[in-house]
Scaffold this motif. Structure first.
Motif, PDB file in Angstrom:
ATOM      1  N   THR A   1       0.818  -1.214   0.000  1.00 43.93           N
ATOM      2  CA  THR A   1       0.000   0.000   0.000  1.00 43.93           C
ATOM      3  C   THR A   1       0.857   1.271   0.000  1.00 43.93           C
ATOM      4  OG1 THR A   1      -0.201  -0.096   2.426  1.00 43.93           O
ATOM      5  CG2 THR A   1      -1.971  -1.108   1.125  1.00 43.93           C
ATOM      6  N   PHE A   2       2.132   1.126   0.239  1.00 48.52           N
ATOM      7  CA  PHE A   2       3.088   2.223   0.084  1.00 48.52           C
ATOM      8  C   PHE A   2       4.461   1.623  -0.145  1.00 48.52           C
ATOM      9  CE2 PHE A   2       3.576   1.193   4.530  1.00 48.52           C
ATOM     10  CZ  PHE A   2       4.909   1.451   4.822  1.00 48.52           C
ATOM     11  N   LYS A   3       5.379   2.441  -0.620  1.00 48.66           N
ATOM     12  CA  LYS A   3       6.737   1.960  -0.824  1.00 48.66           C
ATOM     13  C   LYS A   3       7.713   3.043  -0.428  1.00 48.66           C
ATOM     14  CE  LYS A   3       6.983   3.401  -5.698  1.00 48.66           C
ATOM     15  NZ  LYS A   3       7.190   2.964  -7.086  1.00 48.66           N
ATOM     16  N   TYR A   4       8.903   2.633  -0.078  1.00 45.29           N
ATOM     17  CA  TYR A   4       9.963   3.575   0.245  1.00 45.29           C
ATOM     18  C   TYR A   4      10.804   3.826  -1.005  1.00 45.29           C
ATOM     19  CZ  TYR A   4       8.875   2.937   5.181  1.00 45.29           C
ATOM     20  OH  TYR A   4       8.230   2.906   6.402  1.00 45.29           O
ATOM     21  N   THR A   5      11.131   5.095  -1.232  1.00 44.31           N
ATOM     22  CA  THR A   5      11.990   5.456  -2.354  1.00 44.31           C
ATOM     23  C   THR A   5      13.146   6.306  -1.816  1.00 44.31           C
ATOM     24  OG1 THR A   5      10.931   7.582  -2.879  1.00 44.31           O
ATOM     25  CG2 THR A   5       9.899   5.587  -3.781  1.00 44.31           C
ATOM     26  N   GLU A   6      14.045   6.687  -2.706  1.00 44.15           N
ATOM     27  CA  GLU A   6      15.190   7.502  -2.296  1.00 44.15           C
ATOM     28  C   GLU A   6      14.754   8.871  -1.793  1.00 44.15           C
ATOM     29  OE1 GLU A   6      17.878   7.702  -5.558  1.00 44.15           O
ATOM     30  OE2 GLU A   6      18.510   5.604  -5.369  1.00 44.15           O
ATOM     31  N   THR A   7      13.583   9.304  -2.215  1.00 47.25           N
ATOM     32  CA  THR A   7      13.086  10.618  -1.791  1.00 47.25           C
ATOM     33  C   THR A   7      12.006  10.527  -0.714  1.00 47.25           C
ATOM     34  OG1 THR A   7      11.492  10.606  -3.628  1.00 47.25           O
ATOM     35  CG2 THR A   7      13.624  11.674  -4.006  1.00 47.25           C
ATOM     36  N   GLY A   8      11.773   9.324  -0.193  1.00 47.36           N
ATOM     37  CA  GLY A   8      10.772   9.155   0.853  1.00 47.36           C
ATOM     38  C   GLY A   8       9.671   8.196   0.454  1.00 47.36           C
ATOM     39  N   PRO A   9       8.713   7.971   1.348  1.00 50.72           N
ATOM     40  CA  PRO A   9       7.646   7.022   1.062  1.00 50.72           C
ATOM     41  C   PRO A   9       6.676   7.547   0.008  1.00 50.72           C
ATOM     42  CG  PRO A   9       7.260   8.108   3.160  1.00 50.72           C
ATOM     43  CD  PRO A   9       8.611   8.544   2.703  1.00 50.72           C
ATOM     44  N   VAL A  10       6.117   6.616  -0.769  1.00 52.86           N
ATOM     45  CA  VAL A  10       5.140   6.938  -1.802  1.00 52.86           C
ATOM     46  C   VAL A  10       3.936   6.014  -1.633  1.00 52.86           C
ATOM     47  CG1 VAL A  10       4.661   6.964  -4.284  1.00 52.86           C
ATOM     48  CG2 VAL A  10       6.903   7.707  -3.431  1.00 52.86           C
ATOM     49  N   GLY A  11       2.740   6.598  -1.581  1.00 56.73           N
ATOM     50  CA  GLY A  11       1.534   5.795  -1.442  1.00 56.73           C
ATOM     51  C   GLY A  11       1.175   5.094  -2.739  1.00 56.73           C
ATOM     52  N   LEU A  12       0.582   3.910  -2.622  1.00 57.67           N
ATOM     53  CA  LEU A  12       0.236   3.100  -3.783  1.00 57.67           C
ATOM     54  C   LEU A  12      -1.267   2.936  -3.973  1.00 57.67           C
ATOM     55  CD1 LEU A  12       2.931   0.304  -3.340  1.00 57.67           C
ATOM     56  CD2 LEU A  12       3.054   2.342  -4.790  1.00 57.67           C
ATOM     57  N   ILE A  13      -2.065   3.495  -3.059  1.00 55.66           N
ATOM     58  CA  ILE A  13      -3.528   3.392  -3.160  1.00 55.66           C
ATOM     59  C   ILE A  13      -4.051   4.717  -3.688  1.00 55.66           C
ATOM     60  CG2 ILE A  13      -5.666   2.883  -1.926  1.00 55.66           C
ATOM     61  CD1 ILE A  13      -3.743   0.541  -1.998  1.00 55.66           C
ATOM     62  N   ASN A  14      -4.070   4.849  -4.987  1.00 55.28           N
ATOM     63  CA  ASN A  14      -4.440   6.126  -5.616  1.00 55.28           C
ATOM     64  C   ASN A  14      -5.947   6.189  -5.840  1.00 55.28           C
ATOM     65  OD1 ASN A  14      -1.690   7.051  -5.848  1.00 55.28           O
ATOM     66  ND2 ASN A  14      -1.445   5.490  -7.419  1.00 55.28           N
ATOM     67  N   LYS A  15      -6.668   6.522  -4.788  1.00 56.96           N
ATOM     68  CA  LYS A  15      -8.122   6.576  -4.822  1.00 56.96           C
ATOM     69  C   LYS A  15      -8.609   7.823  -4.099  1.00 56.96           C
ATOM     70  CE  LYS A  15      -8.111   1.537  -4.545  1.00 56.96           C
ATOM     71  NZ  LYS A  15      -8.510   1.207  -5.923  1.00 56.96           N
ATOM     72  N   ASP A  16      -9.846   8.184  -4.361  1.00 53.51           N
ATOM     73  CA  ASP A  16     -10.466   9.300  -3.655  1.00 53.51           C
ATOM     74  C   ASP A  16     -11.074   8.807  -2.349  1.00 53.51           C
ATOM     75  OD1 ASP A  16      -9.805  11.035  -5.683  1.00 53.51           O
ATOM     76  OD2 ASP A  16     -11.775  10.934  -6.652  1.00 53.51           O
ATOM     77  N   ALA A  17     -10.986   9.652  -1.319  1.00 52.23           N
ATOM     78  CA  ALA A  17     -11.549   9.302  -0.015  1.00 52.23           C
ATOM     79  C   ALA A  17     -12.373  10.461   0.522  1.00 52.23           C
ATOM     80  CB  ALA A  17     -10.435   8.961   0.971  1.00 52.23           C
ATOM     81  N   TYR A  18     -13.358  10.128   1.337  1.00 51.84           N
ATOM     82  CA  TYR A  18     -14.215  11.102   2.004  1.00 51.84           C
ATOM     83  C   TYR A  18     -14.218  10.784   3.488  1.00 51.84           C
ATOM     84  CZ  TYR A  18     -15.915  12.267  -2.665  1.00 51.84           C
ATOM     85  OH  TYR A  18     -15.998  12.659  -3.981  1.00 51.84           O
ATOM     86  N   LEU A  19     -14.167  11.828   4.309  1.00 57.06           N
ATOM     87  CA  LEU A  19     -14.131  11.664   5.755  1.00 57.06           C
ATOM     88  C   LEU A  19     -15.400  12.215   6.384  1.00 57.06           C
ATOM     89  CD1 LEU A  19     -10.464  12.778   6.532  1.00 57.06           C
ATOM     90  CD2 LEU A  19     -11.322  10.457   6.130  1.00 57.06           C
ATOM     91  N   PHE A  20     -15.898  11.493   7.393  1.00 51.51           N
ATOM     92  CA  PHE A  20     -17.107  11.883   8.110  1.00 51.51           C
ATOM     93  C   PHE A  20     -16.810  11.767   9.599  1.00 51.51           C
ATOM     94  CE2 PHE A  20     -17.873  10.007   4.068  1.00 51.51           C
ATOM     95  CZ  PHE A  20     -18.770  10.872   3.456  1.00 51.51           C
ATOM     96  N   THR A  21     -16.739  12.905  10.272  1.00 49.41           N
ATOM     97  CA  THR A  21     -16.301  12.889  11.665  1.00 49.41           C
ATOM     98  C   THR A  21     -17.292  13.610  12.569  1.00 49.41           C
ATOM     99  OG1 THR A  21     -15.046  14.967  11.549  1.00 49.41           O
ATOM    100  CG2 THR A  21     -13.910  12.955  10.850  1.00 49.41           C
ATOM    101  N   ALA A  22     -17.243  13.231  13.833  1.00 49.72           N
ATOM    102  CA  ALA A  22     -18.083  13.871  14.842  1.00 49.72           C
ATOM    103  C   ALA A  22     -17.299  13.946  16.143  1.00 49.72           C
ATOM    104  CB  ALA A  22     -19.380  13.089  15.047  1.00 49.72           C
ATOM    105  N   SER A  23     -17.632  14.956  16.946  1.00 49.44           N
ATOM    106  CA  SER A  23     -16.976  15.109  18.246  1.00 49.44           C
ATOM    107  C   SER A  23     -17.933  15.795  19.210  1.00 49.44           C
ATOM    108  CB  SER A  23     -15.685  15.922  18.126  1.00 49.44           C
ATOM    109  OG  SER A  23     -15.953  17.194  17.576  1.00 49.44           O
TER     110      SER A  23
END
Length: 197
Positions: free
Chosen positions: A118-140
Motif C-alpha cells: 500500500t506504500f513503498k519507500y523510495t530515495e526521496t521518501g515514502p510513496v503511497g500506492l492506493i491512488n483513490k479518492d476518499a471522504y471523511l465523516f467525523t463527529a466530536s
C-alpha cells in the motif's frame, strides 16, 4: 461497476453521528451510481486484533517460513488490503474519542499500512500506492476542529494521504454534546454532503 468501501468505527451504533453522516453520503452516492456496490467494513462490530510483537513477528517472517498461526495473522491484512484495492472510492466515518480516533480504526490502519503493497519507500521518501479518492465523516462532543486538540481530522488526512489517497471532502459535526449548537453543526454537515455529491 463502481465500488465504494465504507469503513465505520463508532461504538454508538445507530446513534452515531459520524455513521449518520456517511449514511447520507452513501444514499446520495448510490443515487448517482445506481449500479454501484457498497462494501461495509465495520471495525466496531468486527474489531481487529491490535498489533503486538506476535503480529510484527508474523509480518517480518518470510512467507515460506511462517507458521500456521503467523499465516493466519498475515491473512487478516491481506483481506483488508485486497478489499481496499478493489474499491474505487473510500468513505471513512470516525468519532473523536479522547482527542483521537477509536483504537479499532487505528488497528485497521495498522493492518492496511504495508510496505511494498500500500506504500513503498523510495530515495526521496515514502510513496503511497492506493491512488483513490476518499471522504471523511467525523463527529466530536465539542468543537475541536482546527484547534491544537484535534488529533482526529489531521491524523486521518495524513494517514490516508500517506497511502496515496486524496481526501476530496471532510464533513465535520462538532459539538454533539452541546445541544442546539451541535444539532446545527450536524444539519449543516448533512447539507454540505448533499451539495458535494
Amino acid at each position: 461497476m463502481t465500488t465504494l468501501l465504507r469503513v465505520d468505527s463508532s461504538a454508538s451504533g445507530e446513534n452515531s453521528k459520524s455513521r449518520q453522516l456517511v449514511d447520507t453520503f452513501v444514499e446520495a452516492w448510490l443515487a448517482k451510481n445506481p449500479g454501484g456496490t457498497v462494501v461495509v467494513r465495520d471495525v466496531n462490530e468486527n474489531p481487529l486484533p491490535h498489533f503486538t510483537s506476535e503480529t510484527l513477528g508474523a509480518m517480518f517472517t518470510p512467507e515460506e517460513a511462517r507458521s500456521d498461526s503467523q499465516k493466519a495473522i498475515v491473512a487478516i491484512g491481506d483481506e483488508l488490503i485486497s478489499e481496499l484495492e478493489a474499491a474505487d472510492v473510500i468513505a471513512v466515518s470516525a468519532p473523536m474519542y479522547n482527542f483521537g480516533i477509536p483504537s479499532t480504526l487505528k488497528a485497521y490502519f495498522d493492518y492496511i499500512a504495508r510496505a511494498g503493497r500500500t506504500f513503498k519507500y523510495t530515495e526521496t521518501g515514502p510513496v503511497g500506492l492506493i491512488n483513490k479518492d476518499a471522504y471523511l465523516f467525523t463527529a466530536s462532543g465539542s468543537f475541536l476542529a482546527e484547534t491544537p486538540m484535534d488529533h482526529q481530522v489531521p491524523y486521518l488526512g495524513t494517514f490516508l494521504g500517506f497511502l496515496g489517497m486524496t481526501v476530496k471532502e471532510t464533513f465535520i459535526a462538532g459539538g454533539q454534546a452541546m445541544g442546539e449548537a451541535g444539532e446545527e453543526a450536524f444539519n449543516q454537515a448533512k447539507e454540505d454532503i448533499a451539495a458535494a455529491i
